[in-house]
Design a protein around this motif. Structure first.
Motif, PDB file in Angstrom:
ATOM      1  N   ALA A  28       2.515   5.357  -0.260  1.00 16.58           N
ATOM      2  CA  ALA A  28       3.627   5.836   0.556  1.00 16.58           C
ATOM      3  C   ALA A  28       4.042   7.234   0.103  1.00 16.58           C
ATOM      4  CB  ALA A  28       4.805   4.871   0.452  1.00 16.58           C
ATOM      5  N   SER A  29       4.158   7.397  -1.196  1.00 18.17           N
ATOM      6  CA  SER A  29       4.565   8.680  -1.750  1.00 18.17           C
ATOM      7  C   SER A  29       3.537   9.766  -1.422  1.00 18.17           C
ATOM      8  CB  SER A  29       4.738   8.547  -3.269  1.00 18.17           C
ATOM      9  OG  SER A  29       5.238   9.728  -3.831  1.00 18.17           O
TER      10      SER A  29
ATOM     11  N   ILE B 197      -1.079  -1.126   0.927  1.00 19.86           N
ATOM     12  CA  ILE B 197      -0.138   0.003   0.855  1.00 19.86           C
ATOM     13  C   ILE B 197       0.938  -0.289  -0.185  1.00 19.86           C
ATOM     14  CG2 ILE B 197       1.640   1.278   2.132  1.00 19.86           C
ATOM     15  CD1 ILE B 197      -0.245   0.891   4.636  1.00 19.86           C
TER      16      ILE B 197
ATOM     17  N   GLU C   4       3.744  10.775   2.255  1.00 14.66           N
ATOM     18  CA  GLU C   4       4.967  11.537   2.506  1.00 14.66           C
ATOM     19  C   GLU C   4       4.882  12.939   1.924  1.00 14.66           C
ATOM     20  OE1 GLU C   4       7.255  10.744   4.473  1.00 14.66           O
ATOM     21  OE2 GLU C   4       6.997   8.580   4.714  1.00 14.66           O
ATOM     22  N   SER C   5       4.046  13.112   0.930  1.00 14.20           N
ATOM     23  CA  SER C   5       3.986  14.405   0.251  1.00 14.20           C
ATOM     24  C   SER C   5       3.032  15.391   0.906  1.00 14.20           C
ATOM     25  CB  SER C   5       3.561  14.212  -1.212  1.00 14.20           C
ATOM     26  OG  SER C   5       4.489  13.395  -1.886  1.00 14.20           O
ATOM     27  N   CYS C   6       2.082  14.882   1.694  1.00 15.12           N
ATOM     28  CA  CYS C   6       1.048  15.767   2.244  1.00 15.12           C
ATOM     29  C   CYS C   6       1.664  16.815   3.165  1.00 15.12           C
ATOM     30  CB  CYS C   6      -0.003  14.970   3.002  1.00 15.12           C
ATOM     31  SG  CYS C   6      -1.287  16.026   3.721  1.00 15.12           S
TER      32      CYS C   6
ATOM     33  N   TYR D 147       5.898   0.706   7.613  1.00 14.84           N
ATOM     34  CA  TYR D 147       6.779   0.806   6.456  1.00 14.84           C
ATOM     35  C   TYR D 147       7.867   1.872   6.544  1.00 14.84           C
ATOM     36  CZ  TYR D 147       3.566  -2.411   4.177  1.00 14.84           C
ATOM     37  OH  TYR D 147       2.811  -3.509   3.854  1.00 14.84           O
ATOM     38  N   THR D 148       7.915   2.634   7.641  1.00 12.62           N
ATOM     39  CA  THR D 148       9.001   3.616   7.731  1.00 12.62           C
ATOM     40  C   THR D 148       9.885   3.284   8.934  1.00 12.62           C
ATOM     41  OG1 THR D 148       7.911   5.216   9.207  1.00 12.62           O
ATOM     42  CG2 THR D 148       7.417   5.406   6.864  1.00 12.62           C
ATOM     43  N   LEU D 149      11.154   3.593   8.781  1.00 15.32           N
ATOM     44  CA  LEU D 149      12.127   3.276   9.820  1.00 15.32           C
ATOM     45  C   LEU D 149      11.775   3.977  11.137  1.00 15.32           C
ATOM     46  CD1 LEU D 149      14.854   1.919  10.486  1.00 15.32           C
ATOM     47  CD2 LEU D 149      15.957   4.061   9.847  1.00 15.32           C
ATOM     48  N   LEU D 150      11.514   5.276  11.039  1.00 18.32           N
ATOM     49  CA  LEU D 150      11.200   6.029  12.255  1.00 18.32           C
ATOM     50  C   LEU D 150       9.904   5.532  12.898  1.00 18.32           C
ATOM     51  CD1 LEU D 150      12.086   9.797  11.706  1.00 18.32           C
ATOM     52  CD2 LEU D 150      13.303   8.050  12.990  1.00 18.32           C
TER      53      LEU D 150
ATOM     54  N   TYR E  87       0.649   2.876   7.657  1.00 17.55           N
ATOM     55  CA  TYR E  87       1.802   3.038   6.760  1.00 17.55           C
ATOM     56  C   TYR E  87       3.050   3.424   7.553  1.00 17.55           C
ATOM     57  CZ  TYR E  87       5.181   5.704   4.124  1.00 17.55           C
ATOM     58  OH  TYR E  87       6.366   6.202   3.664  1.00 17.55           O
TER      59      TYR E  87
END
Lengths: 219, 420
Positions: free
Chosen positions: B21-22, B16, B25-27, B65-68, B61
């Motif tokens: 990541a981008s 990853i 997040e974009s989907c 890799y994300t805070l939430l 991912y």
């Protein structure tokens, strides 16, 4: 809290909190995503005109050949509601005033009747998109709670704003307060949901264009 | 969690990067990628939507890799990836994805979905969720030298026949040649005419070439299975041979995934740029055409269409060579609507053609309907392509639908009509 106090709260502390979460959220998410970095491509590049990250950032705004026919609702509905939202947010007089108060910049507004029309068209397009999401097997299959939730969070500010200006259902003050509150919810939700694509799509298109541009393929 | 699953998840975490990541997040779940995927268009089954094929990777991912996502994981709200799930995904990542990359061309937010599938396969390979067909092809390539288990004596035998048939010498292990010619097992076994064609064209053009007895196989099942470690072992053979023989160029055969493996993934697998150039055979042929060396004695008159192999054209960047070459040798070439980088896959790329389960074969046959339609709409009886793997898949499709369409290899076609 009476309706005037409610309105005052949404315009004061409520707005500060929402804008604060939005700005910090956006910053945090951008750092979270883009500091992951990527490996350098060691293959010798092939150069082709039109094949780069920047080209793809722009090119992807238009449907690739054959795609409009395959999914007209997605494209036409998508264009209408995105452009509609942009017109309402950035060219509506009260919104320009708000931006002026926040950052000091301002520009001419469109007449309020026009913004009202834009709101109606935008809502119609959004309803069509929602129906398409329910009807189309692929979209329904892909949809999660987030898809329905973000649709509502985006729809409500348009609806309440339009209703406030048309003096529908509730007294203006109440509806205005609800409108501002709904916009604040949108601001808070945006960085932590798929609505964040408004920021990342530029990066995504650029990476795609660059990775494939390295191979000489304009994508 | 099993040890292999743990390794698999670790591999997914490793692959990853910011683009992935981008992309996730974009989907926006618009589903347009489905419209670009032949496994969806020909079956209508939403599970074949390209972005859905990456769901386990997306969750890794999010959770890592994300805070939430991390918060959700801590409080036990996230759905962890399991062996059973990856097992279920095997069909989506291998049987029904040929890594053709058409989805990456249409995603409105710009997601390079095939880039993610390639990376996802790394985790699938490590955790052991790989179709047997690709696994054994990879094993044979690593242990024996090629996906079909061909060893050098068999290749040497084919070369002997080539020399007898053409009366030309085919040099082996010759130092300092301009081109090191690579082959794919498919060509050696099923289409030795390709080797004859290459010999004829090189002799005609007066360019020196050689084969290497320790690096003749260009295909790389390691990439198809999704194992960079194995892919590196396989590609290193070619790099070592090219450097030992001090050749200026390495010539990739028509085979699409071979080209991808050596031209684009190769330097990244070995971790350094190559000291030689990697050239696809069509690039060389087009260069010769432009120099006026590739003159034809006559032209094929049959109306025909071209099937552009995904890994060479859309994903490989050999965009401009095929059309002028086919026009050089065919009088009635008919350009189709979805051509060049917009072509539709044959249905057998990315290792899919090596999967021989009943379900995978039935799915491939269904997916082939798009090629069948293209041929019927153009109203032709001949199709030309330039990838040995596409050829096998297309021939299977023709057999399945009892079509009388002729399938020709571009390089051979050119050699056949080459001025003496």
């Amino acid at each position: 809290m009476n309706e005037l106090q409610f309105l005052t709260w949404t315009r004061g502390p409520g707005l500060d909190i929402a804008v604060g979460i939005f700005l910090l959220g956006v910053l945090w998410r951008l750092i979270e995503i883009y500091t992951l970095g990527r490996k350098k491509d060691l293959a010798a590049p092939r150069h082709t005109a039109g094949a780069s990250g920047l080209h793809t950032v722009f090119r992807r705004s238009l449907p690739p050949p054959g795609m409009l026919k395959r999914s007209p609702v997605s494209y036409i509905g998508g264009y209408i509601f995105h452009i509609g939202l942009a017109i309402i947010v950035f060219l509506g007089a009260p919104h320009i005033l708000l931006i002026k108060n926040l950052v000091g910049l301002s520009w001419p507004a469109l007449p309020s009747q026009f913004i009202g029309l834009a709101a109606v068209v935008t809502m119609a397009a959004m309803v069509v998109m929602l129906a398409d999401r329910i009807n189309k097997p692929v979209k329904r299959f892909l949809s999660t709670f987030e898809d329905w939730f973000t649709w509502a969070v985006t729809f409500l500010p348009v609806l309440t704003g339009w209703m406030a200006t048309q003096h529908l259902l509730l007294p203006y003050t109440q509806m205005l307060a609800l409108h501002i509150l709904s916009a604040e919810i949108l601001l808070v939700v945006l960085p932590f949901s798929k609505l964040f694509h408004g920021f990342t799509l530029f990066g995504s298109r650029w990476y795609n264009g660059r990775v494939n541009g390295h191979k000489g393929v304009p994508v | 969690m099993s040890a292999s699953l743990e390794k698999g998840i670790h591999a997914l975490k490793e692959v990853i990067d910011a683009p992935i990541a981008s992309y996730f997040e974009s989907c926006v779940h618009c589903g347009l990628c489905a419209e670009a995927c032949l496994f969806y268009t020909e079956t209508g089954d939403p599970k074949y939507t390209p972005i859905h094929k990456l769901e386990p990777l997306r969750r890794v991912y999010e959770q890592e890799y994300t805070l939430l996502g991390r918060l959700k994981k801590v409080v036990g709200l996230s759905k962890l990836v399991t062996d059973a799930e990856l097992d279920q995904w095997q069909e989506l990542v291998y049987d029904s994805c040929t890594m053709c990359g058409r989805c990456s061309l249409v995603c409105p937010v710009g997601n390079d979905i095939v880039y993610m599938v390639r990376k996802f396969r790394e985790g699938m390979a490590v955790s052991g969720h790989v179709p047997d067909g690709i696994r054994s092809a990879t094993k044979r390539t690593v242990e024996l030298g090629g996906p079909m288990g061909l060893k050098w004596p068999a290749v040497a035998n084919v070369l002997k026949h080539v020399q007898e048939n053409t009366g030309l010498t085919v040099p082996v292990d010759q130092e300092g040649a301009e081109y090191l010619v690579l082959l794919s097992s498919m060509e050696i076994v099923n289409y030795p005419e390709y080797i004859e064609a290459i010999a004829k064209i090189f002799h005609k053009a007066g360019i020196s070439f050689t084969l290497a007895s320790d690096a003749y196989e260009a295909t790389n099942a390691g990439i198809q299975i999704g194992s960079s470690d194995l892919a590196k072992v396989i590609v290193s053979r070619i790099v070592d041979a090219a450097e030992k023989l001090k050749v200026k160029n390495v010539l990739s055969p028509e085979c699409g995934h071979a080209y991808m493996a050596i031209r684009w993934e190769g330097p990244n697998l070995v971790g350094r740029p190559f000291g030689f150039k990697v050239v696809h055979v069509l690039e060389l042929l087009d260069e010769l055409r432009q120099k006026g060396v590739l003159k034809m004695k006559d032209k094929l008159k049959d109306p025909l269409i071209l099937h552009d192999p995904c890994q060479i054209v859309r994903r490989g960047g050999v965009l401009q060579a095929p059309e002028p070459l086919i026009q050089q040798v065919a009088e009635n070439y008919i350009p189709i609507a979805d051509k060049q980088k917009l072509n539709w896959c044959c249905g057998g790329g990315g290792g899919a053609s090596a999967i021989h389960t009943e379900e995978a074969e039935a799915l491939r046959a269904k997916a082939f309907r798009i090629k069948k339609r293209q041929i019927e709409e153009a109203g032709v009886d001949t199709m030309v392509t330039f990838c040995a793997n596409c050829r096998i898949t297309i021939e299977e499709g023709f057999d399945h639908y009892e079509m009388n369409t002729k399938l020709l290899g571009l390089t051979e076609l050119l050699a056949e009509h080459l001025e003496a």
